[in-house]
Write a protein that holds these residues in place. Sequence first.
Motif, PDB file in Angstrom:
ATOM      1  N   GLU A  45      46.204  74.121 -19.741  1.00  0.00           N
ATOM      2  CA  GLU A  45      44.954  73.719 -19.069  1.00  0.00           C
ATOM      3  C   GLU A  45      45.045  72.292 -18.563  1.00  0.00           C
ATOM      4  O   GLU A  45      44.620  71.968 -17.456  1.00  0.00           O
ATOM      5  N   LEU A  46      45.603  71.414 -19.429  1.00  0.00           N
ATOM      6  CA  LEU A  46      45.706  69.997 -19.049  1.00  0.00           C
ATOM      7  C   LEU A  46      46.619  69.830 -17.835  1.00  0.00           C
ATOM      8  O   LEU A  46      46.304  69.085 -16.908  1.00  0.00           O
ATOM      9  N   LEU A  47      47.752  70.539 -17.832  1.00  0.00           N
ATOM     10  CA  LEU A  47      48.679  70.397 -16.704  1.00  0.00           C
ATOM     11  C   LEU A  47      48.015  70.860 -15.407  1.00  0.00           C
ATOM     12  O   LEU A  47      48.198  70.248 -14.349  1.00  0.00           O
ATOM     13  N   GLU A  48      47.226  71.908 -15.483  1.00  0.00           N
ATOM     14  CA  GLU A  48      46.503  72.371 -14.287  1.00  0.00           C
ATOM     15  C   GLU A  48      45.521  71.301 -13.817  1.00  0.00           C
ATOM     16  O   GLU A  48      45.379  71.053 -12.627  1.00  0.00           O
ATOM     17  N   GLU A  49      44.866  70.664 -14.787  1.00  0.00           N
ATOM     18  CA  GLU A  49      43.912  69.616 -14.439  1.00  0.00           C
ATOM     19  C   GLU A  49      44.621  68.468 -13.706  1.00  0.00           C
ATOM     20  O   GLU A  49      44.044  67.835 -12.841  1.00  0.00           O
ATOM     21  N   TRP A  50      45.860  68.225 -14.107  1.00  0.00           N
ATOM     22  CA  TRP A  50      46.645  67.171 -13.470  1.00  0.00           C
ATOM     23  C   TRP A  50      47.248  67.631 -12.145  1.00  0.00           C
ATOM     24  O   TRP A  50      47.953  66.872 -11.486  1.00  0.00           O
ATOM     25  N   GLY A  51      47.062  68.879 -11.783  1.00  0.00           N
ATOM     26  CA  GLY A  51      47.670  69.390 -10.564  1.00  0.00           C
ATOM     27  C   GLY A  51      49.143  69.711 -10.715  1.00  0.00           C
ATOM     28  O   GLY A  51      49.848  69.893  -9.734  1.00  0.00           O
ATOM     29  N   VAL A  52      49.614  69.771 -11.956  1.00  0.00           N
ATOM     30  CA  VAL A  52      51.004  70.192 -12.198  1.00  0.00           C
ATOM     31  C   VAL A  52      50.942  71.685 -12.519  1.00  0.00           C
ATOM     32  O   VAL A  52      51.022  72.105 -13.671  1.00  0.00           O
ATOM     33  N   GLU A  53      50.737  72.484 -11.474  1.00  0.00           N
ATOM     34  CA  GLU A  53      50.480  73.913 -11.697  1.00  0.00           C
ATOM     35  C   GLU A  53      51.747  74.728 -11.866  1.00  0.00           C
ATOM     36  O   GLU A  53      51.727  75.790 -12.465  1.00  0.00           O
ATOM     37  N   ARG A  54      52.839  74.224 -11.298  1.00  0.00           N
ATOM     38  CA  ARG A  54      54.094  74.983 -11.410  1.00  0.00           C
ATOM     39  C   ARG A  54      54.786  74.543 -12.699  1.00  0.00           C
ATOM     40  O   ARG A  54      55.569  73.591 -12.697  1.00  0.00           O
ATOM     41  N   ALA A  55      54.444  75.211 -13.785  1.00  0.00           N
ATOM     42  CA  ALA A  55      54.924  74.718 -15.080  1.00  0.00           C
ATOM     43  C   ALA A  55      55.094  75.855 -16.079  1.00  0.00           C
ATOM     44  O   ALA A  55      54.508  76.942 -15.937  1.00  0.00           O
ATOM     45  N   PHE A  56      55.931  75.576 -17.042  1.00  0.00           N
ATOM     46  CA  PHE A  56      56.143  76.480 -18.174  1.00  0.00           C
ATOM     47  C   PHE A  56      56.089  75.613 -19.434  1.00  0.00           C
ATOM     48  O   PHE A  56      56.692  74.542 -19.481  1.00  0.00           O
ATOM     49  N   VAL A  57      55.340  76.063 -20.432  1.00  0.00           N
ATOM     50  CA  VAL A  57      55.134  75.269 -21.644  1.00  0.00           C
ATOM     51  C   VAL A  57      55.481  76.133 -22.842  1.00  0.00           C
ATOM     52  O   VAL A  57      55.129  77.320 -22.877  1.00  0.00           O
ATOM     53  N   HIS A  58      56.181  75.559 -23.805  1.00  0.00           N
ATOM     54  CA  HIS A  58      56.390  76.332 -25.029  1.00  0.00           C
ATOM     55  C   HIS A  58      56.374  75.433 -26.257  1.00  0.00           C
ATOM     56  O   HIS A  58      56.616  74.224 -26.175  1.00  0.00           O
ATOM     57  N   GLY A  59      56.059  76.038 -27.392  1.00  0.00           N
ATOM     58  CA  GLY A  59      56.144  75.358 -28.670  1.00  0.00           C
ATOM     59  C   GLY A  59      57.172  76.095 -29.512  1.00  0.00           C
ATOM     60  O   GLY A  59      56.931  77.216 -29.942  1.00  0.00           O
ATOM     61  N   GLY A  60      58.321  75.479 -29.710  1.00  0.00           N
ATOM     62  CA  GLY A  60      59.368  76.066 -30.537  1.00  0.00           C
ATOM     63  C   GLY A  60      59.894  77.402 -30.031  1.00  0.00           C
ATOM     64  O   GLY A  60      60.431  78.196 -30.809  1.00  0.00           O
ATOM     65  N   PHE A  61      59.741  77.675 -28.753  1.00  0.00           N
ATOM     66  CA  PHE A  61      60.198  78.920 -28.128  1.00  0.00           C
ATOM     67  C   PHE A  61      59.493  80.159 -28.666  1.00  0.00           C
ATOM     68  O   PHE A  61      59.834  81.274 -28.318  1.00  0.00           O
ATOM     69  N   SER A  62      58.516  79.988 -29.570  1.00  0.00           N
ATOM     70  CA  SER A  62      57.856  81.179 -30.102  1.00  0.00           C
ATOM     71  C   SER A  62      56.457  81.354 -29.509  1.00  0.00           C
ATOM     72  O   SER A  62      55.868  82.417 -29.632  1.00  0.00           O
ATOM     73  N   SER A  63      55.928  80.305 -28.891  1.00  0.00           N
ATOM     74  CA  SER A  63      54.633  80.414 -28.213  1.00  0.00           C
ATOM     75  C   SER A  63      54.815  79.795 -26.847  1.00  0.00           C
ATOM     76  O   SER A  63      55.217  78.633 -26.751  1.00  0.00           O
ATOM     77  N   ALA A  64      54.525  80.571 -25.811  1.00  0.00           N
ATOM     78  CA  ALA A  64      54.810  80.055 -24.473  1.00  0.00           C
ATOM     79  C   ALA A  64      53.717  80.454 -23.503  1.00  0.00           C
ATOM     80  O   ALA A  64      53.042  81.460 -23.683  1.00  0.00           O
ATOM     81  N   VAL A  65      53.551  79.612 -22.481  1.00  0.00           N
ATOM     82  CA  VAL A  65      52.654  79.955 -21.385  1.00  0.00           C
ATOM     83  C   VAL A  65      53.391  79.667 -20.080  1.00  0.00           C
ATOM     84  O   VAL A  65      53.909  78.569 -19.875  1.00  0.00           O
ATOM     85  N   ALA A  66      53.446  80.697 -19.231  1.00  0.00           N
ATOM     86  CA  ALA A  66      53.984  80.509 -17.884  1.00  0.00           C
ATOM     87  C   ALA A  66      52.808  80.319 -16.946  1.00  0.00           C
ATOM     88  O   ALA A  66      51.906  81.145 -16.906  1.00  0.00           O
ATOM     89  N   LEU A  67      52.813  79.184 -16.219  1.00  0.00           N
ATOM     90  CA  LEU A  67      51.764  78.969 -15.212  1.00  0.00           C
ATOM     91  C   LEU A  67      52.310  79.436 -13.863  1.00  0.00           C
ATOM     92  O   LEU A  67      53.041  80.412 -13.807  1.00  0.00           O
ATOM     93  N   GLU A  68      51.984  78.725 -12.798  1.00  0.00           N
ATOM     94  CA  GLU A  68      52.568  79.092 -11.511  1.00  0.00           C
ATOM     95  C   GLU A  68      54.067  78.803 -11.545  1.00  0.00           C
ATOM     96  O   GLU A  68      54.537  78.022 -12.362  1.00  0.00           O
TER      97      GLU A  68
END
Lengths: 479, 323
Positions: B155-178
Amino acid sequence: MADEDDKRNSRVPAVSGAPPKLGRRDLLMGLSTVPALGLFGYAWNRQQQYRRGREAAAAATPAAAAGLQEINVALLGAGAQGQVLMEAMLRIPGLRFRAVCDIWTEYNLRRVVNTLKRFKQEPNGYADYREMLDKEKELDAVIVATPDFWHARHATDALKAGKHVYCEKEMSNTLEGARSMVLAQRETGKLLQIGHQRRSNPRYIHCYQKLLGEAKLLGRIVTVNGQWNRAVAPDLGAPDRYAIPEATLKQYGFKDMHQFRNWRWYKGLGGGPIVDLGSHQIDIYNWFLGAPPSGVMASGGLLYYDPKTHEWHDTVMVMYDYDTPVGPAKAYYQTQTTNGSQGYYESFMGDQGTLLISESELNYAGQLYRDPNAPAWDEWIQKGYVSAPKEQEAKEQTGSGAIADVRESVAPDQHTVPVSLRDPYHQPHLQNFFDTIRGKATLNCPAEIGYESAVSVLKVNEAIEAKSRLSFKPEDFKV
Amino acid sequence: MRADAPDLDGGIGIAEPRERGDLWRFSHEAMHTVFEVYASHPDERYAAQAAQAAFALVDRLEGDLSRFRSNSDITRVNQLTAGESARVGEAALECLLIARHLYDVTDGAFDVAIGTGLPSLEIDADDFLIRATAGGVRVDLGGIGKGYAVDLMAELLEEWGVERAFVHGGFSSAVALETPAACDGWPLTLSDPREPSRVFSRLSMRQTALSASGVRKGDHILDPRTRTPVRGRLAAWVALPRPGTAASGHEGFRLAPAAVADGLTTAFMLLGVDRIAALCARSPGLEAWILPDGVSACAADLLHFNGRATPGDDDGGRGRQAK
């Protein structure tokens, strides 16, 4: 098993009085608008029942129910620190947020106001603090968490408007500013608490009152050592789309958005890491030693970061002289911002023992070491002042006639401070401020104490400049 | 800080994207693991500042949610005796709501209190109060905290306009954005937890949360209902689409797909295949992969449950072998 799910889901529409729109009361309905998550309607029924029960039980406001005089507060400065204070205040009963003020209206102000609304607060948002002070007639207290160079004006104007003030440390970026705050407090008779929050932390209070005061576990403290080390971090940025208009930035003393976000590094705005970080711990030095310093030598410089965007020292090492009530002492302090090894702590070393304490209990449990020749701590262990050692030390076997029972080597005693902080770090200090407003306490860090710390800390940057030892006179600490 | 494809460690892997021009990777230690942000953005400095803000957010969440912090919301909840209540912040409240809900949906197969009585905690969402009807409940949000953190980071990265992103915590929880400009999706892999180089499935994801649970050699997962080690499963993965911005927003509570997916993977290590199939069949968008235990566990053994199955579909989303 699918039947059970059907049953569970079928209960959901049966809940009566479901709110009409997606709001904070209605997590379930919100979720049901999203197909995949809709399956997982929350245990709404149970919550509704509980809520109805509570509403019936507590028709009055929480403050009134608890027999508290409700205090009307405003948050002036809604940045990172302001948000930390807000979070702590949301856990304190009997507060009513009337207003929030921040020049970053599109980002921090909006976020904080929205959060407060979710907590059933209805604050008015302001960009201009003068307008807030003029319009919000019912305010009892203002919480100031703006950049250091604004503290003096914000605090004195709020005091003169008849409000009690809690102001973040450092009291001011200049001694003139800090002095004006002490004077405004005296003139108005309103309360001014400075945000050295360790002064209200039950762990620190226990160490000061019980371990150093009553039990005198350390004997005479001769040396002190402490640090706050932080890893390399990029400059703070801001979402492009929420940039503050240039004219507004200029009006409030910032060159640009970068300086607005990184004011701590700029001369005339902040004081650098020695002030941001060191201030907290040097305040504890003064408190525990029972005196402000008598002299200071310091070395510091900008060793790592870009001088175009970092005017203050990224690395500082300080030596203080103290003339304490029980004799001379020396204290070392360092802060550096290129390696976070061992984080932050304060270590007090006496001729009979050592106390190693930190606000971060996770990293430092509050270790206590007894010099093997110092009197035994049995009495203090029994009183619960210090934790019992894991293993009993080898003692003379009474009645055996032998001097020792020879056996496998025994580790020296290990003790810790047995008191934990259970609330957010700033909550007890804020609570102390609000309790004092209600006449049930006295301030743990009034303006005069904050001023002593400000003098001790701001002098470090001067000593770095002077490249020689600077002396303090007792009157330097008085206003 | 050009991004390199990290080593796979079981869980979820990210395969090397095709275009690497503006892709940056930033790492941060928190919650006993490493969080990472992959960001495709023309300005590295700006991407770094956004990632830094996201990491600062994770640190704040850890302070609120960790049971190892003496002054966290969760520690205060864990110390409640019967009849006492604790005021908590938004993060703890949302995590407890999600946790309680998953407990109900999975009949206790996902239990953040591990059998110490989660139902004894009454959640008053209006007043952010947690009230204990019995003492001794011990909450550990380890099973959804990382997911909740990556949801908020996204959510924060989207707010910053960094929409093309992939986020993970320890490779076991991940969110793919644009996705990066030249990609249809973030290229991800599901692999054998015992031998991460053995890739079972390759996925391409955008606007999706993906979580994994698994057992490495010698590990075991305890069934909170029986407190006995679970047998028969090596790994579980769950994917959930991210809700559109219209569905979330700051007026209501947060829809946290990675947190929900996190909890479900744990439950899916225990629940029967029929139950998992039924859950997936009833939830469009929910997708799961289960790796049963077996001497020759291989890609062909991976059971795939797809909530996108149309109603009336013969097998109702029942497990099918991966293609």
